[in-house]
Design an enzyme around this catalytic site. Sequence first.
Site, PDB file in Angstrom:
ATOM      1  N   PRO A   1      93.335  76.942  -3.178  1.00  0.00           N
ATOM      2  CG  PRO A   1      95.165  78.111  -2.396  1.00  0.00           C
ATOM      3  CD  PRO A   1      93.805  78.298  -2.979  1.00  0.00           C
ATOM      4  CD  GLU A   2      89.656  71.994  -2.783  1.00  0.00           C
ATOM      5  OE1 GLU A   2      89.390  70.879  -2.297  1.00  0.00           O
ATOM      6  OE2 GLU A   2      89.223  72.371  -3.887  1.00  0.00           O
TER       7      GLU A   2
END
Length: 301
Positions: A2-3
Site C-alpha cells: 500500500p502506498e
Amino acid sequence: MPELPEVETIVRMLLPNVEGKRIETAELRLGRMLLDMDPGNFSAALKGQSIDRILRRGKYIVMELTECALVIHLGMTGQLTFSPADYVENAGFVRTVTGMQKPKGVHPVDKHTHLILWLGNGERILFRDPRTFGKIFLVPAREWPKHPRLSILGEEPLQLRIKPFLETRFPAASARPVKALLLDQSFLAGVGNIYADEALFRSGIHPQTPVRNLKEPERVRLLEAVKEVLRKGIRNSGTSFSDYRKPDGTAGSNQEKLQVYGRGGEPCRKCRTPLRKSLVAQRGTVHCPVCQAKSAARRKS
Ligand SMILES: [Zn+2]
C-alpha cells in the site's frame, strides 16, 4: 505494498465510521507487530480512549486518541477494515489460482488478523497482515510527528508547491537514479514502486536517469506527474494487486488504469512498444523504451 493513495483511501473511508468513537477493548494477537513496548501493556494503554482524529502521514495511518497516538504501517500486505455491528463473518475459504486459500469474507478474522479494536455495539477495526511486515506503535500525547519513524519523512506530495520545493528541497546535484529518489521517503512521503513507475512514464523520464541530469522542465514535469498519478490513484480508491483492500473489504480499481506498473512485456498504451522490465534501486521497474528514452541518462554530467 500500500502506498499513499491506498493509505489515503483507507483513512478517508475509516474516518466517518470511527472518529469520535471509544475503544472498548484492544486485542493484540501477535505481539511482535508492536514496536517499543511490552505487548502485555498494550490493551490497558488503549482501553477507554476515544479516537479523536484519524489521518495519514506518508504511508502511516495515525489515530490520535485521547492520551496517545496509535500509528499503523501496513507493510507489504496489511489490511485495515471496519467491520460494522451487523457484519456476519463467512468462515469459508476459497482456493485461488495459485492454490492459496483466501478467506471468503470481506472482514475475515483468521490467523492473519493481528489486532482487533472493539468500538462498542460489536463494531470493530481489524488489522490483518498475512506477511507480517506491518508495524504498530504508540506515541504519547500529540508527539507523533517527532517520532523517529515519522520525523524523517519528506513533504506530502499532494500539498507540494513545486517551484519553492525545487528551489529549496530538490537534490539537483545528486547522481542517484531518479527512480531511487522517488522511492526515498525522506524526499517525498508516500510514493512507492507503483506510483514511481507511473510518474516516470507520465513525465517521459527513463528510471535510470541520474537526478543531476534532469533539466528544469523535466523536474517540474516529474513532480507534476507524481501529484497527478497519486490523485488518480485516490480517485480509483487505490491499486489492488493482491492484498490491498478498502476498509469495507472490497478492492480498489486503479490496477485497471495503470500505464506501466505490472505490465512488463505488454505493449505500451501510447506507442505499442513492449514495455521493458529491469531492476533499478533493487526494485522491479517497468518502463517504455520509446516513451522514456534514455537520452537524459546518456548526457555527460
Ligand atoms: Zn511507449
